[in-house]
Scaffold this active site. Structure first.
Site, PDB file in Angstrom:
ATOM      1  N   PRO A   1       0.530  -1.231  -0.126  1.00  0.00           N
ATOM      2  CA  PRO A   1       0.115  -0.289  -0.409  1.00  0.00           C
ATOM      3  C   PRO A   1       0.635   1.437   0.162  1.00  0.00           C
ATOM      4  O   PRO A   1       1.585   1.730   0.802  1.00  0.00           O
ATOM      5  CB  PRO A   1      -0.749  -0.107   1.767  1.00  0.00           C
ATOM      6  CG  PRO A   1      -0.374  -1.476   1.798  1.00  0.00           C
ATOM      7  CD  PRO A   1       1.252  -1.564   1.087  1.00  0.00           C
ATOM      8  N   MET A   2       0.555   2.175  -0.867  1.00  0.00           N
ATOM      9  CA  MET A   2       1.538   3.228  -0.939  1.00  0.00           C
ATOM     10  C   MET A   2       0.090   4.799  -0.804  1.00  0.00           C
ATOM     11  O   MET A   2      -0.737   5.087  -1.890  1.00  0.00           O
ATOM     12  CB  MET A   2       2.405   3.551  -2.079  1.00  0.00           C
ATOM     13  CG  MET A   2       3.483   2.948  -1.424  1.00  0.00           C
ATOM     14  SD  MET A   2       4.496   2.560  -3.262  1.00  0.00           S
ATOM     15  CE  MET A   2       3.945   1.530  -4.469  1.00  0.00           C
TER      16      MET A   2
ATOM     17  N   GLN B   1      -5.786  -2.454   3.091  1.00  0.00           N
ATOM     18  CA  GLN B   1      -4.885  -2.374   4.333  1.00  0.00           C
ATOM     19  C   GLN B   1      -6.280  -0.623   5.419  1.00  0.00           C
ATOM     20  O   GLN B   1      -6.870   0.293   4.190  1.00  0.00           O
ATOM     21  CB  GLN B   1      -3.438  -1.853   3.623  1.00  0.00           C
ATOM     22  CG  GLN B   1      -3.207  -1.607   5.380  1.00  0.00           C
ATOM     23  CD  GLN B   1      -2.046  -1.080   4.719  1.00  0.00           C
ATOM     24  OE1 GLN B   1      -1.252  -0.297   4.578  1.00  0.00           O
ATOM     25  NE2 GLN B   1      -1.242  -2.079   5.204  1.00  0.00           N
TER      26      GLN B   1
ATOM     27  N   CYS C   1       3.858   1.995   8.837  1.00  0.00           N
ATOM     28  CA  CYS C   1       4.067   3.862   8.449  1.00  0.00           C
ATOM     29  C   CYS C   1       4.673   4.568   9.526  1.00  0.00           C
ATOM     30  O   CYS C   1       4.639   5.212  10.633  1.00  0.00           O
ATOM     31  CB  CYS C   1       1.904   4.021   8.111  1.00  0.00           C
ATOM     32  SG  CYS C   1       2.228   5.532   7.434  1.00  0.00           S
TER      33      CYS C   1
ATOM     34  N   ASN D   1       9.653  -7.007   2.660  1.00  0.00           N
ATOM     35  CA  ASN D   1       9.537  -5.790   2.839  1.00  0.00           C
ATOM     36  C   ASN D   1      10.588  -4.950   2.551  1.00  0.00           C
ATOM     37  O   ASN D   1      11.202  -4.707   3.331  1.00  0.00           O
ATOM     38  CB  ASN D   1       8.365  -5.419   3.168  1.00  0.00           C
ATOM     39  CG  ASN D   1       8.451  -4.160   1.940  1.00  0.00           C
ATOM     40  OD1 ASN D   1       7.835  -3.047   3.127  1.00  0.00           O
ATOM     41  ND2 ASN D   1       8.308  -3.234   0.658  1.00  0.00           N
ATOM     42  N   GLY D   2      11.366  -4.445   1.809  1.00  0.00           N
ATOM     43  CA  GLY D   2      12.640  -3.048   1.435  1.00  0.00           C
ATOM     44  C   GLY D   2      13.279  -3.185   0.621  1.00  0.00           C
ATOM     45  O   GLY D   2      13.919  -4.968  -0.039  1.00  0.00           O
ATOM     46  N   ASP D   3      13.767  -2.351  -0.140  1.00  0.00           N
ATOM     47  CA  ASP D   3      14.550  -2.426  -1.136  1.00  0.00           C
ATOM     48  C   ASP D   3      14.561  -3.642  -2.517  1.00  0.00           C
ATOM     49  O   ASP D   3      15.455  -4.054  -3.092  1.00  0.00           O
ATOM     50  CB  ASP D   3      16.073  -2.820  -0.246  1.00  0.00           C
ATOM     51  CG  ASP D   3      17.153  -1.443   0.112  1.00  0.00           C
ATOM     52  OD1 ASP D   3      16.126  -0.584   0.120  1.00  0.00           O
ATOM     53  OD2 ASP D   3      17.166  -1.895   1.227  1.00  0.00           O
TER      54      ASP D   3
ATOM     55  N   ARG E   1       8.065   1.113  -3.489  1.00  0.00           N
ATOM     56  CA  ARG E   1       8.415   1.854  -4.638  1.00  0.00           C
ATOM     57  C   ARG E   1       9.701   1.208  -5.704  1.00  0.00           C
ATOM     58  O   ARG E   1       9.149   2.325  -7.078  1.00  0.00           O
ATOM     59  CB  ARG E   1       9.551   3.016  -3.593  1.00  0.00           C
ATOM     60  CG  ARG E   1       9.326   3.800  -2.183  1.00  0.00           C
ATOM     61  CD  ARG E   1       9.904   4.723  -1.542  1.00  0.00           C
ATOM     62  NE  ARG E   1      11.168   3.564  -0.898  1.00  0.00           N
ATOM     63  CZ  ARG E   1      12.296   3.408  -0.454  1.00  0.00           C
ATOM     64  NH1 ARG E   1      13.166   5.059  -1.442  1.00  0.00           N
ATOM     65  NH2 ARG E   1      13.077   2.286  -0.321  1.00  0.00           N
TER      66      ARG E   1
END
Length: 396
Positions: A27-28, A81, A112, A214-216, A239
């Site tokens: 979610p963004m 979410q 968040c 999650n991440g990179d 991202r």
């Protein structure tokens, strides 16, 4: 390879939902509306999660929150979410989604890091209060019934206040269907490098439900490497797909190769290295879907697509004047006129179009409610004050 090898015919299962590839769109806020989710789905496979929606706004059925939970008929499974700080309100929001058949999967946000969320004790600040976290998750799982409920979290507030292992055990005991971990603390925001070793530690700790990392994850190669290094059961991509919705096609091909469904050569051939014309088509399709999302309001859709321009054309030799024109576009007709001046045959720029996307920022002190860190319990909390955190439609 770890014991959670991808070389298996078992699909990632989140409750009754079986995913063809173990990939989740994170979610963004302001990004993952139904238009962007549909666009990503057109390129690949996986689970595509809505923007983070505030529980109270949903309970109050504000027009904006009702728009945010809207799914197109092509979206299956439907994933939403929620964010909240009050157990009762979160449970009511979950009950609403279930009663009105609005979702097939519900995720709770405890990751968040933005100040407007953490200053009210929400997001990545909330797991510090163990009793509050437990009450929210247990209540939400009960309210969800047969709908799988998952949680997404960060490592903690900062290196001295880690919460992810305790919170994950609590969530596992509460009956969640999966747990996702972003390998950063709140104070790291999106800076530096995600700590994948924390994902591996969580996978070793949680054994009864899937653990997602999650991440990179900027490429399909990153996703495969994360699973191999950590043993996680799937990946959550945020991202990395900004201005690059076809990343989900790359991910699908890579995971299918790992699962033995296609050859590594076929997977490599499927990795998108798009010429400029392909990117232009993707951006135009995105805008068309936004027009539909905004009920035919083309000007509103064009205002929304402007923030994606820099991401779409990252690395490509598109001049400043052209970029500025696209960042001020007011109609599809004007967009087409600008595109007509561009060289669609311009080849993929390689490294320039790859790597990090979105703002990384720098580490910063986490904004928290007064005296938040003095205790791991919610004794003495002014819930009336915290409830103000749930006034917005989107928590992001």
């Amino acid at each position: 390879m770890t014991s959670s090898s991808l070389a298996t015919d078992q699909r990632l299962r989140i409750g009754p939902i079986a995913l063809d590839v173990p990939v989740v769109l994170a979610p963004m806020a302001g990004i993952t509306n139904t238009a962007f989710r549909r666009l990503c789905r057109e390129y690949g496979a996986g689970l595509y999660v809505s923007e983070m929606i505030t529980s109270r706004a949903l309970v109050e059925r504000t027009p904006a929150s009702m728009r945010l939970i809207k799914h197109h008929e092509s979206e299956t499974p439907r994933s939403i979410q929620l964010y909240g700080v009050d157990p009762k309100t979160v449970s009511e929001a979950v009950k609403f989604l279930v009663a009105e058949d609005r979702a097939d999967h519900i995720d709770l946000n405890f990751g968040c890091p933005v100040p407007k969320v953490t200053r009210k004790g929400g997001g990545s600040a909330l797991p510090w209060k163990q009793d509050l976290f437990k009450a929210i998750v247990e209540g939400a799982v009960k309210a969800a019934g047969d709908i799988p409920l998952t949680v997404k979290m960060r490592k903690g507030i900062d290196a001295d206040h880690l919460t992810f292992l305790d919170a994950a055990r609590t969530a596992e005991d509460a009956g969640v269907a999966a747990i996702a971990l972003h390998g950063r603390t709140a104070n790291e925001f999106y800076s530096g490098h995600a700590d994948w070793s924390a994902i591996a530690e969580l996978k070793q700790t949680i054994t009864s439900v899937p653990v997602l990392g999650n991440g990179d994850i900027w490429s399909a190669e990153d996703a495969i490497r994360m699973v191999r290094e950590t043993g996680c059961d799937g990946v959550v991509v945020g991202r990395g797909c900004l201005g690059r919705p076809w990343l989900f096609g790359d991910l699908a091909a890579a995971f299918r190769a790992e699962q033995g469904e296609i050859s590594s050569e076929a997977a490599e051939a499927a990795i998108a290295k798009p010429p400029l014309g392909f990117v232009m088509q993707a951006m135009r399709r995105h805008t068309e879907l936004l027009v539909e999302f905004f009920d035919g309001e083309e000007d509103r859709a064009c205002r929304d697509i402007r923030k994606h321009v820099a991401w779409y054309f990252k690395g490509y030799g598109v001049g400043g004047d052209t970029r500025r024109s696209l960042a001020a576009v007011e109609s599809l007709e004007q967009m087409d006129e600008i595109f007509a001046t561009m060289d669609g045959s311009m080849p993929y720029p390689g490294e320039g179009a790859e790597g990090q996307r979105g703002r990384a920022g720098s580490p910063k002190r986490v904004v928290l409610p007064d005296r938040w860190l003095e205790s791991r319990t919610s004794d003495g909390i002014d819930f009336a004050d915290l409830a103000e955190a749930e006034r917005d439609d989107s928590g992001g």
